[in-house]
Write a protein that holds these residues in place. Sequence first.
Motif, short mmCIF file in Angstrom:
data_model
loop_
_atom_site.label_atom_id
_atom_site.label_comp_id
_atom_site.label_asym_id
_atom_site.label_seq_id
_atom_site.Cartn_x
_atom_site.Cartn_y
_atom_site.Cartn_z
N UNK A 39 -43.42 -2.95 -25.30
CA UNK A 39 -42.85 -1.90 -24.46
C UNK A 39 -42.20 -0.81 -25.31
N UNK A 40 -41.50 -1.20 -26.36
CA UNK A 40 -40.86 -0.24 -27.25
C UNK A 40 -41.92 0.61 -27.98
N UNK A 41 -43.04 -0.01 -28.33
CA UNK A 41 -44.12 0.75 -28.98
C UNK A 41 -44.71 1.79 -28.02
N UNK A 42 -44.85 1.43 -26.76
CA UNK A 42 -45.33 2.39 -25.77
C UNK A 42 -44.33 3.55 -25.62
N UNK A 43 -43.06 3.21 -25.62
CA UNK A 43 -42.03 4.25 -25.53
C UNK A 43 -42.12 5.19 -26.73
N UNK A 44 -42.25 4.66 -27.92
CA UNK A 44 -42.35 5.51 -29.12
C UNK A 44 -43.58 6.40 -29.07
N UNK A 45 -44.68 5.85 -28.55
CA UNK A 45 -45.92 6.62 -28.52
C UNK A 45 -45.81 7.80 -27.55
N UNK A 46 -45.18 7.59 -26.40
CA UNK A 46 -45.11 8.63 -25.39
C UNK A 46 -43.87 9.50 -25.51
N UNK A 47 -42.85 8.99 -26.15
CA UNK A 47 -41.59 9.73 -26.28
C UNK A 47 -41.01 9.51 -27.67
N UNK A 48 -41.67 10.04 -28.71
CA UNK A 48 -41.25 9.74 -30.08
C UNK A 48 -39.84 10.21 -30.39
N UNK A 49 -39.35 11.21 -29.69
CA UNK A 49 -37.98 11.68 -29.92
C UNK A 49 -36.94 10.91 -29.14
N UNK A 50 -37.37 9.93 -28.32
CA UNK A 50 -36.46 9.12 -27.51
C UNK A 50 -35.51 10.00 -26.69
N UNK A 51 -36.09 10.97 -25.99
CA UNK A 51 -35.29 11.92 -25.21
C UNK A 51 -35.27 11.60 -23.72
N UNK A 52 -36.24 10.85 -23.23
CA UNK A 52 -36.31 10.56 -21.79
C UNK A 52 -35.51 9.31 -21.47
N UNK A 53 -34.37 9.52 -20.81
CA UNK A 53 -33.48 8.42 -20.38
C UNK A 53 -33.26 7.41 -21.50
N UNK A 54 -32.76 7.86 -22.65
CA UNK A 54 -32.61 6.95 -23.79
C UNK A 54 -31.62 5.83 -23.50
N UNK A 55 -31.90 4.66 -24.07
CA UNK A 55 -31.00 3.51 -23.95
C UNK A 55 -31.28 2.63 -22.76
N UNK A 56 -32.29 2.95 -21.95
CA UNK A 56 -32.60 2.15 -20.77
C UNK A 56 -33.93 1.40 -21.00
N UNK A 57 -34.03 0.23 -20.42
CA UNK A 57 -35.25 -0.60 -20.38
C UNK A 57 -35.64 -1.19 -21.73
N UNK A 58 -35.68 -0.36 -22.77
CA UNK A 58 -36.04 -0.84 -24.11
C UNK A 58 -34.97 -0.41 -25.11
N UNK A 59 -34.98 -1.05 -26.26
CA UNK A 59 -34.12 -0.62 -27.37
C UNK A 59 -35.01 -0.17 -28.51
N UNK A 60 -34.70 1.01 -29.07
CA UNK A 60 -35.44 1.52 -30.21
C UNK A 60 -34.56 1.50 -31.46
#
Length: 456
Positions: free
Chosen positions: A435-456
Amino acid sequence: MPIPAALDKLTSLLGDRLVASKAELDQHSRSETHFAAAAPDAVAYPETTEEVQALVRICGEHGLPVTAWGAGTSLEAQALATSGGVVVDFARMAAILEINPEDMDVRVQPGITRETLNTELRATGLFFPVDPGANASIGGMAMTRASGTTAVRYGTMRDNVMGLEVVLADGRAIRTGSRARKTASGYDLTGLMVGSEGTLGLVTELTLKLHGQPEAVSSAVCAFADIGPAVEAVIATIQSGINMARIEFLDSDTVAACNAASKLGLPETPHLMVEFHGSEAAVAEEAARFGEIAEEFGATGFAWSTLAEERNRLWAARHQAYWSILQSRPGTTAIVTDICVPLSRLAQAVEETRADIAASPIPGPILGHVGDGNFHAILLVRQGDAEEMRAAEALSARMADRALSLGGTVTGEHGVGLGKLGYMEREHGEGWAVMAELKRALDPGNLLNPGKTVRL
């Protein structure tokens, strides 16, 4: 400074629909449960997908976080801007775009609430069935994969969202799914987005499955001497194949709170609340069958009604149960738990949870959508009492552990947000890392609702 520069550009884009007044920021800084307030730097009110795209691009250029906001009714702090930035309030994107009665679907913007949608659908003979209790926005319901009292018959948001329009972190707008009832075409991007809590994209349009308004509806409430027989009656009812529209459980503490707030006058013992949808003959037959099963488990005090006014009063009290429970202990806040287990393990999970709460220093009324194995405990904590908060957190953790040990999940409908992050690795293992890898792929800057659902 990146924030003033970004806000200047956003003001040029939105004009007075970018707001940074204290009152507006305070309004968008609070959740409905125990989480600390977290104010954004500004609140944006877009009116079109193109404005959302431009907004996301500006925020991306300046590293400004973006958090979506529907009706603000989420229970795990999903909509709180815990890293600051811009809250995108979809209140001005709340239109019905297209109703297709023949195909039983509708296309809507994310800000429309479920009650408004169903009011507009009345003349079509159709309705949208997902009912989480709160008058939540459809976009927020999709992003938290909401369900509620009717899920036992009609399914959750996962089952009723056919397609989406989503603005990604780089400003692209994509369409997922279609109006077709099934597909074997490519990855299920709709399924990926539903339940993603705004961490992968901002939803700007939804295509929803509709259902026919039932010819007849019958509701009932019945009492039990204890929790165990009530839950066993639920299991037996579901296993018998009776087609319930709703089957809800309230323990004695919840009934007492609802009596005090809604003047129900019910015996203060565990209760089941049930509802049947269908033809008059089918509803009558299934109601009678349920009555026979419930009586086998000691149910008493059956009160049946097909009158809309009486049914609405009953279900309004159920939907207001959370607030009624809060009123039962003034000066408290709540940790609202939410676990779901296989139906065969439901009685064990409820009884062990009830015993655990009884041995603790705090009250925790139990209620839930037990037709699909989902129940909640409202753990009431005196505001500012650190000892009670620790006790509630420990109870919540044991409930989560219990759910996982019984083959269940730590959240059946409330979602992850901040409150369930600590359990995700145990539930999903390496899947959480994916899930975190999908987040990084679609939101590499971690700007969309950061800190929720996954931890980067």
